[in-house]
Scaffold this motif. Structure first.
Motif, PDB file in Angstrom:
ATOM      1  N   VAL A 156      38.421  86.572 -26.005  1.00 16.68           N
ATOM      2  CA  VAL A 156      39.374  85.476 -25.844  1.00 16.68           C
ATOM      3  C   VAL A 156      40.352  85.325 -26.997  1.00 16.68           C
ATOM      4  CG1 VAL A 156      40.236  83.248 -25.075  1.00 16.68           C
ATOM      5  CG2 VAL A 156      38.147  84.422 -24.017  1.00 16.68           C
ATOM      6  N   GLU A 157      39.622  85.281 -28.289  1.00 17.81           N
ATOM      7  CA  GLU A 157      39.984  85.159 -29.665  1.00 17.81           C
ATOM      8  C   GLU A 157      41.011  86.401 -30.024  1.00 17.81           C
ATOM      9  OE1 GLU A 157      36.776  85.104 -29.278  1.00 17.81           O
ATOM     10  OE2 GLU A 157      36.649  82.872 -28.917  1.00 17.81           O
ATOM     11  N   THR A 158      40.198  87.653 -29.849  1.00 19.61           N
ATOM     12  CA  THR A 158      41.052  88.730 -30.610  1.00 19.61           C
ATOM     13  C   THR A 158      42.263  88.995 -29.583  1.00 19.61           C
ATOM     14  OG1 THR A 158      38.904  89.787 -31.124  1.00 19.61           O
ATOM     15  CG2 THR A 158      40.592  91.023 -31.230  1.00 19.61           C
ATOM     16  N   VAL A 159      42.015  88.674 -28.123  1.00 12.79           N
ATOM     17  CA  VAL A 159      43.226  89.000 -27.251  1.00 12.79           C
ATOM     18  C   VAL A 159      44.317  87.961 -27.681  1.00 12.79           C
ATOM     19  CG1 VAL A 159      44.002  88.819 -24.887  1.00 12.79           C
ATOM     20  CG2 VAL A 159      41.745  89.690 -25.507  1.00 12.79           C
ATOM     21  N   ALA A 160      43.938  86.918 -28.083  1.00  6.52           N
ATOM     22  CA  ALA A 160      45.091  85.906 -28.599  1.00  6.52           C
ATOM     23  C   ALA A 160      45.818  86.668 -29.732  1.00  6.52           C
ATOM     24  CB  ALA A 160      44.684  84.574 -29.092  1.00  6.52           C
ATOM     25  N   ASN A 161      45.180  87.248 -30.692  1.00  4.37           N
ATOM     26  CA  ASN A 161      45.985  87.927 -31.594  1.00  4.37           C
ATOM     27  C   ASN A 161      46.684  89.084 -31.495  1.00  4.37           C
ATOM     28  OD1 ASN A 161      46.527  88.193 -34.549  1.00  4.37           O
ATOM     29  ND2 ASN A 161      45.104  89.634 -34.590  1.00  4.37           N
ATOM     30  N   ARG A 162      45.952  90.117 -30.363  1.00  3.44           N
ATOM     31  CA  ARG A 162      46.795  91.080 -29.987  1.00  3.44           C
ATOM     32  C   ARG A 162      48.036  90.719 -29.230  1.00  3.44           C
ATOM     33  NH1 ARG A 162      41.896  93.609 -26.617  1.00  3.44           N
ATOM     34  NH2 ARG A 162      43.447  95.162 -25.635  1.00  3.44           N
ATOM     35  N   LEU A 163      48.259  89.670 -28.595  1.00  5.16           N
ATOM     36  CA  LEU A 163      49.248  89.270 -27.924  1.00  5.16           C
ATOM     37  C   LEU A 163      50.523  88.732 -28.756  1.00  5.16           C
ATOM     38  CD1 LEU A 163      48.038  87.357 -24.749  1.00  5.16           C
ATOM     39  CD2 LEU A 163      49.242  89.663 -24.885  1.00  5.16           C
ATOM     40  N   GLU A 164      49.884  88.067 -29.853  1.00  2.68           N
ATOM     41  CA  GLU A 164      50.832  87.842 -31.072  1.00  2.68           C
ATOM     42  C   GLU A 164      51.355  88.867 -31.719  1.00  2.68           C
ATOM     43  OE1 GLU A 164      49.342  84.599 -33.292  1.00  2.68           O
ATOM     44  OE2 GLU A 164      50.434  84.994 -34.888  1.00  2.68           O
ATOM     45  N   VAL A 165      50.791  89.884 -32.017  1.00  2.00           N
ATOM     46  CA  VAL A 165      51.010  91.183 -32.591  1.00  2.00           C
ATOM     47  C   VAL A 165      52.062  92.179 -31.830  1.00  2.00           C
ATOM     48  CG1 VAL A 165      50.146  93.753 -33.211  1.00  2.00           C
ATOM     49  CG2 VAL A 165      48.942  91.530 -34.249  1.00  2.00           C
ATOM     50  N   TYR A 166      51.772  91.807 -30.497  1.00  2.00           N
ATOM     51  CA  TYR A 166      52.558  92.772 -29.493  1.00  2.00           C
ATOM     52  C   TYR A 166      53.908  92.015 -29.357  1.00  2.00           C
ATOM     53  CZ  TYR A 166      54.969  93.644 -25.023  1.00  2.00           C
ATOM     54  OH  TYR A 166      55.883  94.021 -24.325  1.00  2.00           O
ATOM     55  N   ASN A 167      53.893  90.641 -29.316  1.00  2.00           N
ATOM     56  CA  ASN A 167      55.263  90.005 -29.348  1.00  2.00           C
ATOM     57  C   ASN A 167      56.018  90.157 -30.526  1.00  2.00           C
ATOM     58  OD1 ASN A 167      55.106  88.605 -26.952  1.00  2.00           O
ATOM     59  ND2 ASN A 167      53.810  87.248 -27.575  1.00  2.00           N
ATOM     60  N   LYS A 168      55.331  90.218 -31.864  1.00  2.00           N
ATOM     61  CA  LYS A 168      56.017  90.573 -33.105  1.00  2.00           C
ATOM     62  C   LYS A 168      56.648  91.827 -33.453  1.00  2.00           C
ATOM     63  CE  LYS A 168      54.359  86.648 -36.054  1.00  2.00           C
ATOM     64  NZ  LYS A 168      53.145  86.528 -36.605  1.00  2.00           N
ATOM     65  N   GLN A 169      55.469  92.844 -33.140  1.00  2.00           N
ATOM     66  CA  GLN A 169      55.921  94.211 -33.682  1.00  2.00           C
ATOM     67  C   GLN A 169      56.100  95.260 -32.397  1.00  2.00           C
ATOM     68  OE1 GLN A 169      53.464  95.500 -37.109  1.00  2.00           O
ATOM     69  NE2 GLN A 169      51.912  93.634 -36.656  1.00  2.00           N
ATOM     70  N   THR A 170      55.830  94.957 -31.398  1.00  2.00           N
ATOM     71  CA  THR A 170      55.962  96.037 -30.461  1.00  2.00           C
ATOM     72  C   THR A 170      56.946  95.458 -29.236  1.00  2.00           C
ATOM     73  OG1 THR A 170      53.641  96.455 -30.248  1.00  2.00           O
ATOM     74  CG2 THR A 170      54.821  97.143 -28.457  1.00  2.00           C
ATOM     75  N   ALA A 171      57.212  94.525 -28.874  1.00  2.00           N
ATOM     76  CA  ALA A 171      58.473  93.836 -27.934  1.00  2.00           C
ATOM     77  C   ALA A 171      59.587  94.183 -28.397  1.00  2.00           C
ATOM     78  CB  ALA A 171      58.152  92.528 -27.855  1.00  2.00           C
ATOM     79  N   PRO A 172      59.868  94.232 -29.683  1.00  2.00           N
ATOM     80  CA  PRO A 172      61.186  94.847 -30.097  1.00  2.00           C
ATOM     81  C   PRO A 172      61.758  96.402 -29.801  1.00  2.00           C
ATOM     82  CG  PRO A 172      60.136  93.857 -31.935  1.00  2.00           C
ATOM     83  CD  PRO A 172      59.296  93.928 -30.680  1.00  2.00           C
ATOM     84  N   LEU A 173      60.647  97.227 -29.209  1.00  2.00           N
ATOM     85  CA  LEU A 173      60.835  98.412 -28.835  1.00  2.00           C
ATOM     86  C   LEU A 173      61.597  98.369 -27.571  1.00  2.00           C
ATOM     87  CD1 LEU A 173      57.253 100.084 -29.480  1.00  2.00           C
ATOM     88  CD2 LEU A 173      59.505 100.649 -30.816  1.00  2.00           C
ATOM     89  N   ILE A 174      61.579  97.499 -26.733  1.00  2.00           N
ATOM     90  CA  ILE A 174      62.076  97.030 -25.071  1.00  2.00           C
ATOM     91  C   ILE A 174      63.738  97.248 -25.532  1.00  2.00           C
ATOM     92  CG2 ILE A 174      62.609  95.619 -23.470  1.00  2.00           C
ATOM     93  CD1 ILE A 174      59.804  94.509 -23.823  1.00  2.00           C
TER      94      ILE A 174
END
Ligand code: AP5
Length: 204
Positions: A156-174
């Motif tokens: 649960v803890e690591t997934v929360a960070n992975r989602l934050e990383v996704y929103n900041k660094q990967t979502a701009p690829l959309i």
């Protein structure tokens, strides 16, 4: 056909990749799988990458760009390939643009409420098969008989960070791929098969 699968952690990239690559006979290139295999084998790359994966942080761009650049040069990639988990930053996307031309980016859109359950309930086999505890309760792989395990970054803890990383660094690829006119969304909040049917329509 050169395909990128985009989507948050747990969106179903790996599940769709397995079906797509089998149906269309193209190689599945998952940077996450390559990094995990190196960690398991104890290579220098694996030792370097481990702390990033364990925390749910991204491995530096140059490391993953190098992995992909070398892999797509191989003979089996001449007829096309599917990238799963790469690119994950704008810098990686720009580096990929210099290496090759992508035909389609399939963005698996999933309800964020589903993600924690999907990831924490995921069970893996060394052969590559993936299951979910709600649909498969045995701890033995039905494909090879291997023992199922949970990924170390699926807490649960690591997934929360992975989602934050996704929103900041990967979502701009959309936006990046929308501007190139090659991004197509599919609904990933429904079943794996129903999601694949949307993918199939886009590819045919
Ligand atoms: P990576 O291995 O790429 O993981 P991820 O992107 O976090 O994605 P997941 O593998 O968790 O999820 P998925 O979308 O494939 O979902 P799945 O199909 O398994 O990356 C891991 C780490 O490696 C990163 O954190 C980073 O450290 C590093 N890394 C990798 N690439 C990198 C890069 N390019 N740059 C830098 N660092 C990088 O499905 C999940 C579960 O849900 C399964 O149990 C499945 O059975 C179930 N499920 C799937 N679809 C459905 C559905 N439609 N309905 C019901 N259940 C479903």
């Amino acid at each position: 056909m050169k395909i990128i699968l985009l989507g948050a952690p747990g969106a179903g990239k790996g599940s769709q990749a397995a079906i797509i690559t089998e149906k269309y006979g193209i190689p599945h290139i998952s940077t996450g799988d390559v990094l995990r295999a190196n960690i398991k084998q104890g290579t220098e790359l694996g030792k370097f990458a481990k702390e990033y994966l364990d925390k749910g942080e991204l491995v530096p761009d140059e490391v993953v760009v190098d992995i992909v650049a070398n892999r797509i040069k191989e003979e089996d990639c001449k007829k096309g390939f599917l990238l799963d988990g790469f690119p994950r930053t704008i810098e990686q996307a720009k580096a990929l643009d210099k290496l090759t031309e992508i035909d389609i980016v399939i963005n698996i859109v999933v309800d964020f409420d589903l993600i924690i359950d999907r990831i924490t309930g995921r069970r893996m086999c060394a052969c590559g098969a993936t299951y979910h505890i709600t649909t498969y309760s045995s701890d033995t792989c039905k494909a090879c008989g291997g023992k199922l395990y949970q990924r170390k970054d699926d807490t649960v803890e690591t997934v929360a960070n992975r989602l934050e990383v996704y929103n900041k660094q990967t979502a701009p690829l959309i936006e990046y791929y929308k501007n190139k006119g090659i991004l197509k969304d599919v609904n990933g909040s429904i079943s794996i098969q129903a999601t694949f049917e949307q993918v199939q329509k886009l590819l045919e």
